[in-house]
Design a protein around this motif. Structure first.
Motif, PDB file in Angstrom:
ATOM      1  N   ASN A 103       0.810  -1.216   0.000  1.00  0.00           N
ATOM      2  CA  ASN A 103       0.000   0.000   0.000  1.00  0.00           C
ATOM      3  C   ASN A 103       0.845   1.268   0.000  1.00  0.00           C
ATOM      4  O   ASN A 103       0.412   2.309  -0.482  1.00  0.00           O
ATOM      5  CB  ASN A 103      -0.935   0.017   1.214  1.00  0.00           C
ATOM      6  N   ASN A 104       2.036   1.172   0.553  1.00  0.00           N
ATOM      7  CA  ASN A 104       2.915   2.338   0.631  1.00  0.00           C
ATOM      8  C   ASN A 104       4.364   1.865   0.694  1.00  0.00           C
ATOM      9  O   ASN A 104       4.756   1.182   1.646  1.00  0.00           O
ATOM     10  CB  ASN A 104       2.578   3.183   1.865  1.00  0.00           C
ATOM     11  N   LEU A 188       3.385   5.390  -3.421  1.00  0.00           N
ATOM     12  CA  LEU A 188       3.704   6.231  -2.276  1.00  0.00           C
ATOM     13  C   LEU A 188       2.520   7.148  -2.003  1.00  0.00           C
ATOM     14  O   LEU A 188       1.690   7.395  -2.870  1.00  0.00           O
ATOM     15  CB  LEU A 188       4.967   7.057  -2.538  1.00  0.00           C
ATOM     16  N   VAL A 191       0.709   8.279   4.890  1.00  0.00           N
ATOM     17  CA  VAL A 191       1.094   7.104   5.678  1.00  0.00           C
ATOM     18  C   VAL A 191       0.085   6.883   6.794  1.00  0.00           C
ATOM     19  O   VAL A 191      -0.159   7.783   7.610  1.00  0.00           O
ATOM     20  CB  VAL A 191       2.499   7.287   6.277  1.00  0.00           C
ATOM     21  N   THR A 198      -3.638   8.935  10.035  1.00  0.00           N
ATOM     22  CA  THR A 198      -2.988   9.143   8.740  1.00  0.00           C
ATOM     23  C   THR A 198      -2.217  10.451   8.756  1.00  0.00           C
ATOM     24  O   THR A 198      -2.757  11.494   9.142  1.00  0.00           O
ATOM     25  CB  THR A 198      -4.022   9.168   7.602  1.00  0.00           C
ATOM     26  N   PHE A 201       2.981  12.182   3.634  1.00  0.00           N
ATOM     27  CA  PHE A 201       4.183  11.432   3.257  1.00  0.00           C
ATOM     28  C   PHE A 201       5.437  12.107   3.807  1.00  0.00           C
ATOM     29  O   PHE A 201       6.371  11.412   4.230  1.00  0.00           O
ATOM     30  CB  PHE A 201       4.270  11.329   1.729  1.00  0.00           C
TER      31      PHE A 201
END
Length: 316
Positions: A103-104, A188, A191, A198, A201
């Motif tokens: 997912n990231n 990306l 996060v 959340t 980034f």
């Protein structure tokens, strides 16, 4: 780097007697005053120790392994998830955070640090720390370093500082390699922390940097143990082997439930506490305990290394 460069450039070594001999340790100036190295000389000594460490082929090979491991993990996750839309097996096996990687890509940094911290990262530090003094003695260069006006305490401090700096370099090597692989293979974005909050980034990237520093500091206790072992022998191989062997023993003891009374006193007990930096708010209990543990190990084994090194008869 030649021995002359390490102890003061192309000029004759400080403490060198006329005719090519060497003066006793603690040599004095013609006026009778003991030599006192300047802070710049001390900085040059630290720089020299770090450069010598990084120039060794063994060190470069170990750093190469640390670069390759995140690549292997990233490729494995990519292959397992096919086009990246699947999920990794969540049976509980494998490195922490691995389920979030698809997912990231930033989570590959945390996954790689968690995976390498189990053995490869501390093994690399153990090899470098174990070789720091014993390797010089084995090569016959330790005696020539000691005739420089640094003194044994200053030389030992420079070596320990170089090893701690290497801890940070090795950790950043893993983190940067994992970040590049994560950028290449996975999406990306914002996060989602372990607590469900959340963040942007940019904040996630900042937390990753802080985590890398925390992981590096988590290895300080092992670095002090390796430095102490290195002062006990003139064989670099013996010191490296003993340090890595102690690491393996500590890892085994830490995995045996029947010995849980000993676990809180092992230097690796709080290593995985860096995961708390991925929560909001951050619970500081284990992080503080880890910092305290590393400080205690550094103080105890650093003092033991100093006591041994300052009284050691160096004839090699």
């Amino acid at each position: 780097m030649s021995q002359a460069e390490r102890v003061g450039g192309g000029a004759p070594e400080p403490g060198a007697a006329p005719g090519g001999g060497t003066a006793p340790l603690g040599a004095t100036t013609p006026g009778g005053a003991e030599r006192s190295p300047s802070p710049l000389w001390t900085l040059a000594l630290f720089r020299s120790e770090l450069v010598v460490t990084l120039r060794r082929w063994r060190t470069l090979a170990l750093l190469g392994i640390l670069v390759a491991l995140p690549v292997i993990v990233g490729i494995a996750v990519k292959v397992e998830t096919g086009d990246g839309g699947g999920t990794v097996d969540s049976s509980g096996e494998g490195p922490a955070f691995i389920n979030q990687v698809t997912n990231n890509g930033l989570f590959l940094v945390f996954t790689a640090l968690a995976a390498t911290l189990q053995f490869f990262l501390p093994m690399t530090v153990g090899v470098v720390a174990g070789d720091s003094v014993a390797g010089e003695a084995s090569a016959g260069t330790l005696r020539y370093l000691l005739v420089a006006p640094a003194g044994r305490t200053r030389l030992l401090l420079a070596k320990f500082t170089a090893v701690v700096t290497f801890c940070l370099l090795a950790t950043l090597t893993v983190a940067v390699s994992a970040l590049l692989v994560g950028v290449l293979f996975f999406p990306l974005g914002d996060v989602t922390l372990l607590s469900g909050v959340t963040v942007s980034f940019a904040e996630g990237l900042l937390r990753a940097l802080v985590i890398a520093v925390v992981v590096a500091l988590s290895l300080v206790g092992l670095a002090a143990v390796g430095l102490f072992v290195s002062t006990l022998t003139n064989s670099g191989i013996a010191a490296m082997t003993t340090t890595v062997g102690l690491l393996i023993v500590v890892q085994i003891v830490g995995a045996i439930p029947q010995l849980d009374v000993l676990h809180p006193y092992l230097f690796q007990y709080h290593w995985m506490s860096f995961a708390d930096l991925l929560r909001d708010p951050v619970p500081w209990g284990d992080l503080t305990a880890n910092a305290t543990m590393q400080a205690v190990y550094a103080a105890v084994f650093g003092s033991a290394a100093w006591a041994r090194f300052t009284t050691r008869d160096v004839t090699a």
